[in-house]
Design a protein around this motif. Structure first.
Motif, PDB file in Angstrom:
ATOM      1  N   ALA A  95      40.975 -47.958 -37.604  1.00 38.52           N
ATOM      2  CA  ALA A  95      41.826 -46.998 -37.582  1.00 38.52           C
ATOM      3  C   ALA A  95      42.347 -45.589 -37.556  1.00 38.52           C
ATOM      4  CB  ALA A  95      43.098 -47.078 -39.601  1.00 38.52           C
ATOM      5  N   LEU A  96      40.935 -44.795 -37.981  1.00 41.93           N
ATOM      6  CA  LEU A  96      40.657 -43.718 -37.789  1.00 41.93           C
ATOM      7  C   LEU A  96      40.141 -43.989 -35.972  1.00 41.93           C
ATOM      8  CD1 LEU A  96      37.848 -43.200 -39.875  1.00 41.93           C
ATOM      9  CD2 LEU A  96      39.310 -41.641 -39.795  1.00 41.93           C
ATOM     10  N   GLN A  98      41.966 -44.832 -33.853  1.00 46.47           N
ATOM     11  CA  GLN A  98      42.810 -45.334 -33.260  1.00 46.47           C
ATOM     12  C   GLN A  98      43.780 -43.939 -33.741  1.00 46.47           C
ATOM     13  OE1 GLN A  98      45.091 -48.889 -33.383  1.00 46.47           O
ATOM     14  NE2 GLN A  98      46.938 -47.803 -32.476  1.00 46.47           N
ATOM     15  N   HIS A  99      44.027 -43.408 -34.609  1.00 46.70           N
ATOM     16  CA  HIS A  99      44.567 -42.054 -35.259  1.00 46.70           C
ATOM     17  C   HIS A  99      44.200 -40.582 -34.164  1.00 46.70           C
ATOM     18  CE1 HIS A  99      46.484 -39.773 -37.870  1.00 46.70           C
ATOM     19  NE2 HIS A  99      45.595 -38.869 -38.295  1.00 46.70           N
ATOM     20  N   HIS A 100      42.879 -40.771 -34.618  1.00 49.63           N
ATOM     21  CA  HIS A 100      42.124 -39.364 -33.601  1.00 49.63           C
ATOM     22  C   HIS A 100      42.092 -39.955 -31.926  1.00 49.63           C
ATOM     23  CE1 HIS A 100      41.764 -37.285 -36.887  1.00 49.63           C
ATOM     24  NE2 HIS A 100      40.906 -38.170 -37.468  1.00 49.63           N
ATOM     25  N   ALA A 106      35.895 -40.493 -34.833  1.00 50.96           N
ATOM     26  CA  ALA A 106      36.325 -41.336 -36.082  1.00 50.96           C
ATOM     27  C   ALA A 106      35.236 -40.838 -36.577  1.00 50.96           C
ATOM     28  CB  ALA A 106      37.061 -42.451 -35.255  1.00 50.96           C
ATOM     29  N   GLU A 109      34.692 -38.506 -39.067  1.00 47.11           N
ATOM     30  CA  GLU A 109      35.459 -37.731 -39.763  1.00 47.11           C
ATOM     31  C   GLU A 109      35.323 -38.722 -41.285  1.00 47.11           C
ATOM     32  OE1 GLU A 109      38.530 -36.201 -40.141  1.00 47.11           O
ATOM     33  OE2 GLU A 109      38.345 -35.699 -38.040  1.00 47.11           O
ATOM     34  N   ARG A 138      41.414 -43.325 -45.870  1.00 48.59           N
ATOM     35  CA  ARG A 138      42.679 -43.935 -44.843  1.00 48.59           C
ATOM     36  C   ARG A 138      43.403 -42.659 -45.340  1.00 48.59           C
ATOM     37  NH1 ARG A 138      41.540 -46.416 -49.989  1.00 48.59           N
ATOM     38  NH2 ARG A 138      41.587 -48.882 -49.675  1.00 48.59           N
ATOM     39  N   LYS A 140      42.255 -39.520 -44.332  1.00 53.49           N
ATOM     40  CA  LYS A 140      42.635 -39.331 -42.822  1.00 53.49           C
ATOM     41  C   LYS A 140      42.323 -40.063 -41.262  1.00 53.49           C
ATOM     42  CE  LYS A 140      37.696 -36.211 -44.234  1.00 53.49           C
ATOM     43  NZ  LYS A 140      38.846 -35.101 -42.947  1.00 53.49           N
ATOM     44  N   ALA A 141      42.742 -41.021 -41.828  1.00 50.39           N
ATOM     45  CA  ALA A 141      43.734 -41.576 -40.305  1.00 50.39           C
ATOM     46  C   ALA A 141      45.174 -41.948 -40.813  1.00 50.39           C
ATOM     47  CB  ALA A 141      43.275 -43.343 -41.065  1.00 50.39           C
ATOM     48  N   GLY A 142      45.356 -40.908 -41.706  1.00 52.24           N
ATOM     49  CA  GLY A 142      47.090 -40.978 -42.544  1.00 52.24           C
ATOM     50  C   GLY A 142      47.833 -42.084 -42.923  1.00 52.24           C
ATOM     51  N   LEU A 143      46.882 -42.299 -43.232  1.00 55.21           N
ATOM     52  CA  LEU A 143      46.909 -44.310 -44.132  1.00 55.21           C
ATOM     53  C   LEU A 143      47.972 -44.174 -46.027  1.00 55.21           C
ATOM     54  CD1 LEU A 143      44.710 -46.763 -42.823  1.00 55.21           C
ATOM     55  CD2 LEU A 143      47.244 -46.551 -41.991  1.00 55.21           C
TER      56      LEU A 143
END
Length: 145
Positions: A95-96, A98-100, A106, A109, A138, A140-143
């Motif tokens: 998820a990190l 994908q987010h970054h 990632a 983070e 979570r 930091k991944a925007g979740l």
């Protein structure tokens, strides 16, 4: 459980780099360390000078990042990802990423979250809290939480 001293951990990084530079065969663990080192060209000159940096202290007051701690934390993350411990770390790493949009970003983070978890454990005199670590990831991944 393997628990190297500060100098042994540093020497492992120096040796992995030297073996790579001399085109010598690497162990599997050295290959993992090398992959981390290659993503950090800012540390290559330091790794070329073990006599100068092996015993060097890096204090918070100096304002410098401890390159050995940084690289070692990357190695810890690589191990966590290889065994999915704490449980769910691989999913949150993805998820990190994908987010970054970048695996190295990632991991940085994750380094922040790992450092926070260690600091909290030291401050409270308890063991590391894997849920605190995962919660940080979570966020930091925007979740959310």
């Amino acid at each position: 459980m393997f628990s190297p001293s500060r100098d042994q951990a540093r020497q492992f990084l120096f040796d992995s780099w030297a073996k790579y530079r001399q085109a010598q065969p690497l162990t599997d663990l050295e290959k993992i360390a090398l992959a981390v080192i290659l993503r950090h060209p800012e540390y290559h000159a330091m790794l070329d000078a073990p006599e100068r940096y092996l015993a060097r202290d890096y204090t918070p007051e100096s304002g410098e990042t401890n390159p050995f701690l940084h690289l070692s934390m990357h190695l810890a993350i690589e191990e966590q990802l290889s065994i999915n411990q704490p449980h769910g770390v691989v999913e949150l790493y993805r998820a990190l990423c994908q987010h970054h949009g970048d695996e190295h970003r990632a991991q940085h983070e994750m380094l922040d979250c790992l450092g926070e978890m260690i600091w909290q454990a030291q401050r409270s005199g308890t063991g590391p809290d894997g849920q605190l670590y995962l919660s940080c990831m979570r966020r930091k991944a925007g979740l959310g939480e």
